[in-house]
Design a protein around this motif. Sequence first.
Motif, PDB file in Angstrom:
ATOM      1  N   LEU A 109       0.850  -1.194   0.000  1.00 44.93           N
ATOM      2  CA  LEU A 109       0.000   0.000   0.000  1.00 44.93           C
ATOM      3  C   LEU A 109       0.882   1.239   0.000  1.00 44.93           C
ATOM      4  O   LEU A 109       1.911   1.274   0.677  1.00 44.93           O
ATOM      5  N   THR A 110       0.482   2.244  -0.742  1.00 48.60           N
ATOM      6  CA  THR A 110       1.217   3.507  -0.800  1.00 48.60           C
ATOM      7  C   THR A 110       0.443   4.592  -0.073  1.00 48.60           C
ATOM      8  O   THR A 110      -0.754   4.775  -0.333  1.00 48.60           O
ATOM      9  N   LEU A 111       1.112   5.282   0.821  1.00 50.39           N
ATOM     10  CA  LEU A 111       0.518   6.446   1.480  1.00 50.39           C
ATOM     11  C   LEU A 111       0.875   7.666   0.646  1.00 50.39           C
ATOM     12  O   LEU A 111       2.037   8.081   0.597  1.00 50.39           O
ATOM     13  N   ALA A 112      -0.126   8.210  -0.039  1.00 51.83           N
ATOM     14  CA  ALA A 112       0.076   9.377  -0.905  1.00 51.83           C
ATOM     15  C   ALA A 112      -0.087  10.649  -0.088  1.00 51.83           C
ATOM     16  O   ALA A 112      -0.945  10.730   0.796  1.00 51.83           O
ATOM     17  N   GLY A 113       0.721  11.643  -0.395  1.00 53.28           N
ATOM     18  CA  GLY A 113       0.700  12.881   0.364  1.00 53.28           C
ATOM     19  C   GLY A 113      -0.067  14.004  -0.309  1.00 53.28           C
ATOM     20  O   GLY A 113      -0.731  13.814  -1.334  1.00 53.28           O
ATOM     21  N   TYR A 114       0.056  15.181   0.252  1.00 56.48           N
ATOM     22  CA  TYR A 114      -0.663  16.376  -0.196  1.00 56.48           C
ATOM     23  C   TYR A 114      -0.407  16.634  -1.679  1.00 56.48           C
ATOM     24  O   TYR A 114       0.737  16.688  -2.124  1.00 56.48           O
ATOM     25  N   GLY A 115      -1.489  16.759  -2.471  1.00 50.43           N
ATOM     26  CA  GLY A 115      -1.370  17.121  -3.868  1.00 50.43           C
ATOM     27  C   GLY A 115      -1.239  15.973  -4.839  1.00 50.43           C
ATOM     28  O   GLY A 115      -1.335  16.179  -6.050  1.00 50.43           O
ATOM     29  N   TYR A 116      -0.997  14.774  -4.343  1.00 50.11           N
ATOM     30  CA  TYR A 116      -0.817  13.646  -5.256  1.00 50.11           C
ATOM     31  C   TYR A 116      -2.119  13.381  -6.005  1.00 50.11           C
ATOM     32  O   TYR A 116      -3.188  13.460  -5.417  1.00 50.11           O
TER      33      TYR A 116
END
Length: 203
Positions: A109-116
């Motif tokens: 699983l990928t934790l995507a950050g602000y703006g992705y």
Amino acid sequence: MGIRASSQVRRSVDWWKKIQTTKYGLAKELIHPLKPWLRKAKFNGPLQVTAIKRGGKWHVIEYNIRIGVTSGPMILRMLKKSGRNGPAHDAKPEAQSAFSDKINFGCSLTLAGYGYPFNQVRGPQFPVDVSGKFDCDVWWNEVARGNDDNLVSTGQRIADVIGLAPTLDAAIEKAYANIRKIRVLGSYFRTDVGQSLWPPGKV
């Protein structure tokens, strides 16, 4: 974002031997047309295909000649260990596909950050809060130590969390249990990884 790897996916050597008789004809439609070029180019690496099925026909979206930044480490962790400091390395080709009998499935699983995923958007650095200890692999991506020595986000891809287990359900559960230990303002992760299984369209 997320991916799954299983005992079916990881046994690529066996798959290649049986490629003529794959149940859904994917290899025949998507890989076989490239075989003359692959032979001419003397290509012997992994070939990843992304496609969609519409109107009873497969349509290729893209080909990648790589395993992937997240699936690569996950598959390597499924290999049996040698007496040295890593996966088995041997002169015999078959030794390269010696997988562990105890780890059959992986979930990344990928934790995507602000703006992705909009790369033009650059957000501020946010604190990365971790509650509890991890019991799986966690690959930090765009994070750094702040002035107070605590983690802060520096970009849009914060972490990849990989759960490995004997069963698919256990691998998925482990990955989700650990990614929920990470909190960053504006971050998110997919909640449906592992729910849409083979064949395509089956939920």
